[in-house]
Structures are given as C-alpha cells and as structure tokens.
Design a protein around this motif. Structure first.
Motif, PDB file in Angstrom:
ATOM      1  N   ASP A 112     -39.710  23.895 -76.462  1.00  0.00           N
ATOM      2  CA  ASP A 112     -39.265  25.288 -76.553  1.00  0.00           C
ATOM      3  C   ASP A 112     -40.160  26.077 -77.507  1.00  0.00           C
ATOM      4  O   ASP A 112     -40.376  27.271 -77.319  1.00  0.00           O
ATOM      5  N   ILE A 113     -40.626  25.405 -78.555  1.00  0.00           N
ATOM      6  CA  ILE A 113     -41.454  26.056 -79.570  1.00  0.00           C
ATOM      7  C   ILE A 113     -42.794  25.329 -79.634  1.00  0.00           C
ATOM      8  O   ILE A 113     -42.845  24.115 -79.803  1.00  0.00           O
ATOM      9  N   THR A 114     -43.882  26.082 -79.475  1.00  0.00           N
ATOM     10  CA  THR A 114     -45.225  25.532 -79.599  1.00  0.00           C
ATOM     11  C   THR A 114     -45.837  26.063 -80.892  1.00  0.00           C
ATOM     12  O   THR A 114     -45.257  26.928 -81.558  1.00  0.00           O
ATOM     13  N   GLU A 115     -47.001  25.552 -81.243  1.00  0.00           N
ATOM     14  CA  GLU A 115     -47.656  25.984 -82.483  1.00  0.00           C
ATOM     15  C   GLU A 115     -49.116  26.289 -82.214  1.00  0.00           C
ATOM     16  O   GLU A 115     -49.805  25.512 -81.543  1.00  0.00           O
ATOM     17  N   VAL A 116     -49.573  27.423 -82.736  1.00  0.00           N
ATOM     18  CA  VAL A 116     -50.961  27.853 -82.593  1.00  0.00           C
ATOM     19  C   VAL A 116     -51.617  27.775 -83.971  1.00  0.00           C
ATOM     20  O   VAL A 116     -51.079  28.302 -84.950  1.00  0.00           O
ATOM     21  N   ILE A 117     -52.768  27.104 -84.020  1.00  0.00           N
ATOM     22  CA  ILE A 117     -53.532  26.971 -85.254  1.00  0.00           C
ATOM     23  C   ILE A 117     -54.912  27.570 -85.000  1.00  0.00           C
ATOM     24  O   ILE A 117     -55.617  27.148 -84.076  1.00  0.00           O
ATOM     25  N   VAL A 118     -55.280  28.571 -85.799  1.00  0.00           N
ATOM     26  CA  VAL A 118     -56.582  29.224 -85.670  1.00  0.00           C
ATOM     27  C   VAL A 118     -57.349  28.970 -86.952  1.00  0.00           C
ATOM     28  O   VAL A 118     -56.858  29.260 -88.047  1.00  0.00           O
ATOM     29  N   GLU A 119     -58.562  28.419 -86.819  1.00  0.00           N
ATOM     30  CA  GLU A 119     -59.415  28.195 -87.979  1.00  0.00           C
ATOM     31  C   GLU A 119     -60.738  28.894 -87.749  1.00  0.00           C
ATOM     32  O   GLU A 119     -61.355  28.749 -86.686  1.00  0.00           O
ATOM     33  N   LEU A 120     -61.159  29.664 -88.744  1.00  0.00           N
ATOM     34  CA  LEU A 120     -62.402  30.422 -88.681  1.00  0.00           C
ATOM     35  C   LEU A 120     -63.319  29.979 -89.811  1.00  0.00           C
ATOM     36  O   LEU A 120     -62.862  29.743 -90.934  1.00  0.00           O
ATOM     37  N   SER A 121     -64.617  29.890 -89.507  1.00  0.00           N
ATOM     38  CA  SER A 121     -65.601  29.603 -90.548  1.00  0.00           C
ATOM     39  C   SER A 121     -66.900  30.324 -90.216  1.00  0.00           C
ATOM     40  O   SER A 121     -67.191  30.578 -89.044  1.00  0.00           O
ATOM     41  N   GLU A 122     -67.657  30.637 -91.257  1.00  0.00           N
ATOM     42  CA  GLU A 122     -68.931  31.309 -91.053  1.00  0.00           C
ATOM     43  C   GLU A 122     -69.970  30.294 -90.617  1.00  0.00           C
ATOM     44  O   GLU A 122     -69.987  29.166 -91.110  1.00  0.00           O
ATOM     45  N   ALA A 123     -70.807  30.704 -89.686  1.00  0.00           N
ATOM     46  CA  ALA A 123     -71.844  29.826 -89.142  1.00  0.00           C
ATOM     47  C   ALA A 123     -73.096  30.637 -88.844  1.00  0.00           C
ATOM     48  O   ALA A 123     -73.182  31.271 -87.801  1.00  0.00           O
ATOM     49  N   ASN A 124     -74.022  30.671 -89.798  1.00  0.00           N
ATOM     50  CA  ASN A 124     -75.303  31.378 -89.610  1.00  0.00           C
ATOM     51  C   ASN A 124     -75.117  32.827 -89.181  1.00  0.00           C
ATOM     52  O   ASN A 124     -75.696  33.284 -88.205  1.00  0.00           O
ATOM     53  N   GLY A 125     -74.271  33.559 -89.894  1.00  0.00           N
ATOM     54  CA  GLY A 125     -74.050  34.971 -89.595  1.00  0.00           C
ATOM     55  C   GLY A 125     -73.097  35.216 -88.439  1.00  0.00           C
ATOM     56  O   GLY A 125     -72.849  36.356 -88.059  1.00  0.00           O
ATOM     57  N   LYS A 126     -72.575  34.150 -87.873  1.00  0.00           N
ATOM     58  CA  LYS A 126     -71.599  34.252 -86.798  1.00  0.00           C
ATOM     59  C   LYS A 126     -70.309  33.601 -87.273  1.00  0.00           C
ATOM     60  O   LYS A 126     -70.231  33.120 -88.404  1.00  0.00           O
TER      61      LYS A 126
END
Length: 159
Positions: A112-126
C-alpha cells in the motif's frame, strides 16, 4: 516462476547543477513541469517540504473521451538539501484516502505504501541522480513512467 525484483533503481547524469536538480524535486511549480509519463500533466503538486510533512500529487491525462486522474500521497522521511530526499508514496483518492493497490489492478502483495529515495551528487559540473522506488517492481509500468519522467526532466534542465 522467478522472483521479480521489488524495487526500481534508475541513475541519470544530468547537465545541470545539483541545486537546480534539487529544485526540480522540491519546488512544486518546477516538479509539475516534468513529473509523470509522457502525455500526463501534473495539475496539483502540494509539498510540505519538512520531515513528517505531506506531499500530494495529481497526474492527469486528458483524452477526447475523458480525463483520467491519478492521485498520490506520501510523507517526507528524510530531507538533506541538496543531496538526499526520501518520501513515502501511495495511490489515493483526491481527498487523500489511500487506495489499496489491488483495487487499481496491481498484483496481490503489492504494498500500500512505497518509498522513493533520491540521491544527488556533483559529477564534473553535472549532477548524478539515483532514484530508488521500493515497492515498484522492475519491468512494470511504474519503471517505464519514471524513465519517461526523467527524459522530460533531462530535457528541461538542459534547455
């Protein structure tokens, strides 16, 4: 019958700053511009961006015959600007009442309940973006929808 992986993991490298990508996930007006599969719009994106805060999103598809709306509700579990965002997600009625997945044609055992995990990191200006959606099986429409949404996101941040 083989056991299907019960989570989707998608990694993209986006030609944008980590702050810009973070904003795409956390600013309701920007989120509305890219979220959902192609052909869907997002008329509602309410986000109380604090741990324990609620998020409620409506995806909509308009055809000549009808308008189809899909509502999702969840709670923010982790917010680490600009690198990590974790929230729950459930299908719901417009008023926020959770709809059991089986009522929407999902297989027995779908949570009934799912989980979203978003991870961001810098990579050579992107920005390297990894999204894991626990409770959405690999190879399902949910995975396809995320990929289409991320195509729209990539196009939006590079224009």
């Amino acid at each position: 019958m083989s056991e299907q992986q019960q989570w989707v993991k998608i990694t993209r490298v986006l030609d944008a700053s980590i702050e810009d990508v973070w904003s795409m996930w956390t600013d309701p007006e920007l989120f509305k511009k890219w979220y959902g599969p192609k052909g869907m719009t997002v008329p509602v994106a309410d986000m109380d961006l604090v741990v324990g805060g609620t998020r409620k999103v409506c995806m909509e598809m308009v055809t000549p015959d009808r308008t189809m709306s899909m509502w999702f509700i969840g709670v923010y579990k982790e917010i680490e600007k600009p690198s990590r965002l974790v929230y729950t997600e459930s299908m719901c009625e417009e008023d926020g009442t959770i709809i059991p997945p089986q009522a929407m044609g999902m297989p027995e055992g779908h949570p009934d309940i799912t989980e979203v995990i978003v991870e961001l990191s810098e990579a050579n200006g992107k920005t390297a973006m990894t999204m894991v959606h626990i409770g959405v099986p690999v190879g399902t429409a949910g995975e396809g929808g995320w990929n289409q949404a991320f195509d729209k996101l990539a196009e939006l941040v590079t224009t």
